[in-house]
Design an enzyme around this catalytic site. Sequence first.
Site, mmCIF file in Angstrom:
data_model
loop_
_atom_site.group_PDB
_atom_site.id
_atom_site.type_symbol
_atom_site.label_atom_id
_atom_site.label_comp_id
_atom_site.label_asym_id
_atom_site.label_seq_id
_atom_site.Cartn_x
_atom_site.Cartn_y
_atom_site.Cartn_z
ATOM 1 N N PHE A 49 27.840 -53.543 -45.211
ATOM 2 C CA PHE A 49 28.904 -54.035 -46.099
ATOM 3 C C PHE A 49 28.523 -55.393 -46.703
ATOM 4 C CE2 PHE A 49 33.001 -56.041 -47.052
ATOM 5 C CZ PHE A 49 33.688 -55.006 -47.677
ATOM 6 N N GLU A 50 27.739 -56.174 -45.978
ATOM 7 C CA GLU A 50 27.361 -57.522 -46.433
ATOM 8 C C GLU A 50 26.111 -57.526 -47.315
ATOM 9 O OE1 GLU A 50 28.401 -57.030 -43.048
ATOM 10 O OE2 GLU A 50 30.354 -57.812 -43.689
ATOM 11 N N VAL A 105 23.998 -46.433 -42.440
ATOM 12 C CA VAL A 105 25.393 -46.146 -42.112
ATOM 13 C C VAL A 105 25.440 -44.733 -41.544
ATOM 14 C CG1 VAL A 105 27.772 -46.289 -42.916
ATOM 15 C CG2 VAL A 105 25.977 -47.497 -44.172
ATOM 16 N N HIS A 120 35.455 -45.604 -41.431
ATOM 17 C CA HIS A 120 34.641 -46.725 -41.898
ATOM 18 C C HIS A 120 33.485 -46.246 -42.764
ATOM 19 C CE1 HIS A 120 36.287 -49.944 -39.262
ATOM 20 N NE2 HIS A 120 35.645 -50.731 -40.101
ATOM 21 N N ARG A 139 14.198 -40.371 -41.484
ATOM 22 C CA ARG A 139 14.012 -40.989 -42.805
ATOM 23 C C ARG A 139 13.623 -42.464 -42.729
ATOM 24 N NH1 ARG A 139 17.461 -36.952 -42.936
ATOM 25 N NH2 ARG A 139 17.605 -35.606 -44.775
HETATM 26 C C1 DLZ Z 1 32.083 -51.537 -38.972
HETATM 27 C C2 DLZ Z 1 30.837 -50.772 -39.240
HETATM 28 C C3 DLZ Z 1 30.748 -49.423 -38.860
HETATM 29 C C4 DLZ Z 1 31.875 -48.679 -38.190
HETATM 30 N N1 DLZ Z 1 29.630 -48.717 -39.046
HETATM 31 C C5 DLZ Z 1 28.565 -49.326 -39.653
HETATM 32 C C6 DLZ Z 1 27.381 -48.615 -39.887
HETATM 33 O O1 DLZ Z 1 27.200 -47.436 -39.530
HETATM 34 N N2 DLZ Z 1 26.359 -49.255 -40.523
HETATM 35 C C7 DLZ Z 1 26.469 -50.570 -40.940
HETATM 36 O O2 DLZ Z 1 25.511 -51.092 -41.548
HETATM 37 N N3 DLZ Z 1 27.582 -51.272 -40.703
HETATM 38 C C8 DLZ Z 1 28.621 -50.694 -40.074
HETATM 39 N N4 DLZ Z 1 29.763 -51.394 -39.827
HETATM 40 C C9 DLZ Z 1 29.770 -52.863 -40.116
HETATM 41 C C10 DLZ Z 1 30.103 -53.206 -41.575
HETATM 42 O O3 DLZ Z 1 29.002 -52.956 -42.428
HETATM 43 C C11 DLZ Z 1 30.455 -54.701 -41.685
HETATM 44 O O4 DLZ Z 1 29.415 -55.489 -41.150
HETATM 45 C C12 DLZ Z 1 31.751 -55.081 -40.944
HETATM 46 O O5 DLZ Z 1 32.785 -54.226 -41.335
HETATM 47 C C13 DLZ Z 1 32.141 -56.562 -41.214
HETATM 48 O O6 DLZ Z 1 32.374 -56.749 -42.599
#
Ligand code: DLZ
Length: 165
Positions: free
Chosen positions: A65-66, A89, A96, A135
């Site tokens: 997300f960042e 992810v 999420h 991958r």
């Molecule tokens: C919260 C979250 C979840 C459930 N899953 C992943 C993921 O599979 N891969 C990933 O890179 N980040 C995940 N995050 C964290 C979010 O990207 C983010 O860091 C948090 O929601 C804080 O903003």
Amino acid sequence: MATINKNLSDFQHLPKVNEKWKIAIVKAEWNEEITDGLLDGAMDLLINADVPAHHMKTFEVPGSFELPLGAQWAIERFKADAVICLGSVIRGETAHFDYVCQAVSQGIKDVSIKHNVPVIFGVLTDDTIEQSRARSGGIHGNKGTEAAVTALRMLHLRDSMPSSR
Ligand code: DLZ
């Protein structure tokens, strides 16, 4: 993504690297086993392509997300010519997945267009960790390598595109 039709990990003819290009890699710490594999693939490619070491820099963000904001800072502060975003992810049981995937893909595109800089989407979005392993240096190649190839190709295109009307 490596597919039966197109596997950029096998790309043999890399564009000639301009030694002035500065390349940033922004890597998510979440699912680090996977993102470390992506980082290895991207770094190997850039080193083999003769990108000078002092023109490559890796920045870590907590999760995918960042990545867009990390990419924006890499452009503004490191003055990157291209940014390679690496994340993983995994669907799991949570909604999420959809929120994160949507935000990251839109965010990366927005930063790229806003700054007129290639910001490459090297984010795996898989149902299982086994798919992600395949991958990130496994049987389906390495998406990080492909992302690095894409960054170099976009910079080559930028520099070779005529600017006159
Ligand atoms: C919260 C979250 C979840 C459930 N899953 C992943 C993921 O599979 N891969 C990933 O890179 N980040 C995940 N995050 C964290 C979010 O990207 C983010 O860091 C948090 O929601 C804080 O903003």
